[in-house]
Design an enzyme around this catalytic site. Sequence first.
Site, PDB file in Angstrom:
ATOM      1  CB  CYS A   4      -0.914  -0.028   1.221  1.00  0.00           C
ATOM      2  SG  CYS A   4      -1.826   1.501   1.450  1.00  0.00           S
ATOM      3  CB  CYS A   7       0.884   1.194   4.439  1.00  0.00           C
ATOM      4  SG  CYS A   7      -0.741   0.776   5.128  1.00  0.00           S
ATOM      5  CG  ASP A  30      -3.333  14.527  -4.161  1.00  0.00           C
ATOM      6  OD1 ASP A  30      -4.243  13.756  -3.812  1.00  0.00           O
ATOM      7  OD2 ASP A  30      -2.702  14.389  -5.242  1.00  0.00           O
ATOM      8  CG  HIS A  46      -4.391  -0.878   4.896  1.00  0.00           C
ATOM      9  ND1 HIS A  46      -3.810  -0.267   3.803  1.00  0.00           N
ATOM     10  CD2 HIS A  46      -5.302  -1.746   4.409  1.00  0.00           C
ATOM     11  CE1 HIS A  46      -4.364  -0.759   2.700  1.00  0.00           C
ATOM     12  NE2 HIS A  46      -5.270  -1.668   3.040  1.00  0.00           N
ATOM     13  CG  ASN A  85     -12.961   9.640  -5.219  1.00  0.00           C
ATOM     14  OD1 ASN A  85     -14.035  10.211  -5.321  1.00  0.00           O
ATOM     15  ND2 ASN A  85     -11.820  10.201  -5.567  1.00  0.00           N
ATOM     16  N   GLY A  91     -13.669   6.474  -8.813  1.00  0.00           N
ATOM     17  CA  GLY A  91     -12.369   7.098  -9.051  1.00  0.00           C
ATOM     18  C   GLY A  91     -11.323   6.794  -8.003  1.00  0.00           C
ATOM     19  CB  THR A  93      -6.270   5.756  -8.073  1.00  0.00           C
ATOM     20  OG1 THR A  93      -5.903   6.879  -7.261  1.00  0.00           O
ATOM     21  CG2 THR A  93      -7.141   6.213  -9.236  1.00  0.00           C
ATOM     22  CG  HIS A  98      -7.474   8.450   0.054  1.00  0.00           C
ATOM     23  ND1 HIS A  98      -7.489   7.137  -0.351  1.00  0.00           N
ATOM     24  CD2 HIS A  98      -7.756   9.179  -1.054  1.00  0.00           C
ATOM     25  CE1 HIS A  98      -7.768   7.075  -1.645  1.00  0.00           C
ATOM     26  NE2 HIS A  98      -7.935   8.301  -2.099  1.00  0.00           N
ATOM     27  CG  HIS A 100      -9.276  13.539  -2.288  1.00  0.00           C
ATOM     28  ND1 HIS A 100      -8.197  13.655  -3.144  1.00  0.00           N
ATOM     29  CD2 HIS A 100      -9.722  12.266  -2.425  1.00  0.00           C
ATOM     30  CE1 HIS A 100      -8.014  12.495  -3.774  1.00  0.00           C
ATOM     31  NE2 HIS A 100      -8.929  11.638  -3.346  1.00  0.00           N
TER      32      HIS A 100
HETATM   33  P1  5GP Z   1      -8.119   8.611  -5.199  1.00  0.00           P
HETATM   34  O1  5GP Z   1      -7.949   8.696  -6.697  1.00  0.00           O
HETATM   35  O2  5GP Z   1      -7.834   7.208  -4.710  1.00  0.00           O
HETATM   36  O3  5GP Z   1      -9.370   9.187  -4.674  1.00  0.00           O
HETATM   37  O4  5GP Z   1      -6.982   9.544  -4.606  1.00  0.00           O
HETATM   38  C1  5GP Z   1      -5.648   9.160  -4.531  1.00  0.00           C
HETATM   39  C2  5GP Z   1      -4.830  10.420  -4.457  1.00  0.00           C
HETATM   40  O5  5GP Z   1      -3.548  10.074  -4.009  1.00  0.00           O
HETATM   41  C3  5GP Z   1      -4.654  11.124  -5.811  1.00  0.00           C
HETATM   42  O6  5GP Z   1      -5.170  12.453  -5.735  1.00  0.00           O
HETATM   43  C4  5GP Z   1      -3.154  11.094  -6.044  1.00  0.00           C
HETATM   44  O7  5GP Z   1      -2.667  12.280  -6.630  1.00  0.00           O
HETATM   45  C5  5GP Z   1      -2.602  10.885  -4.643  1.00  0.00           C
HETATM   46  N1  5GP Z   1      -1.348  10.152  -4.602  1.00  0.00           N
HETATM   47  C6  5GP Z   1      -1.061   8.979  -5.247  1.00  0.00           C
HETATM   48  N2  5GP Z   1       0.194   8.593  -4.962  1.00  0.00           N
HETATM   49  C7  5GP Z   1       0.704   9.536  -4.121  1.00  0.00           C
HETATM   50  C8  5GP Z   1       1.979   9.692  -3.481  1.00  0.00           C
HETATM   51  O8  5GP Z   1       2.896   8.882  -3.625  1.00  0.00           O
HETATM   52  N3  5GP Z   1       2.134  10.789  -2.689  1.00  0.00           N
HETATM   53  C9  5GP Z   1       1.135  11.707  -2.515  1.00  0.00           C
HETATM   54  N4  5GP Z   1       1.408  12.743  -1.722  1.00  0.00           N
HETATM   55  N5  5GP Z   1      -0.071  11.596  -3.096  1.00  0.00           N
HETATM   56  C10 5GP Z   1      -0.282  10.523  -3.886  1.00  0.00           C
HETATM   57 ZN    ZN Z   2      -2.399   1.249   3.633  1.00  0.00          ZN
END
Ligand code: 5GP
Ligand code: ZN
Length: 111
Positions: A4, A7, A30, A46, A85, A91, A93, A98, A100
């Site tokens: 992860c 993590c 982000d 987690h 999300n 969305g 990823t 988490h 936002h």
């Molecule tokens: P999701 O798409 O799952 O709602 O949001 C995941 C967020 O994590 C995205 O906005 C992406 O830019 C952010 N993200 C992905 N990998 C990293 C990382 O290694 N460091 C940071 N600071 N943000 C990350």
């Molecule tokens: Zn995790």
Amino acid sequence: MNDCIFCKILSGEIPTTKVYEDALCFAFLDIEPLAPTHFLVIPKTHIASAAEISGDMEAVVGHIYGVIAKLCAEKGVTSYRVVTNCGPDAGQTVGHLHFHVLAGRQLSSFN
Ligand code: 5GP
Ligand code: ZN
């Protein structure tokens, strides 16, 4: 083996810009900001997504919302959006719950 990304941020294996930390949660910028203010708040425990919130995690999620309110107040951010999300169609990823926090521009309405 835990692959992860978040993590790994918590363990320090992946560097990030920390915004806030306490015993229950961690906040960081982000890496691809979608607004002038865009940080993420994650539980230190987690769980994969909002679909797994139950038991002790319900209190942690409430705590996270309190932390968000405090951080935004400290930053003078009076209007903001909190987004979680849940699942690929929404969305998501990264498979670690988490939140936002987005602010600093006019955000489009949902439709
Ligand atoms: P999701 O798409 O799952 O709602 O949001 C995941 C967020 O994590 C995205 O906005 C992406 O830019 C952010 N993200 C992905 N990998 C990293 C990382 O290694 N460091 C940071 N600071 N943000 C990350
Ligand atoms: Zn995790």
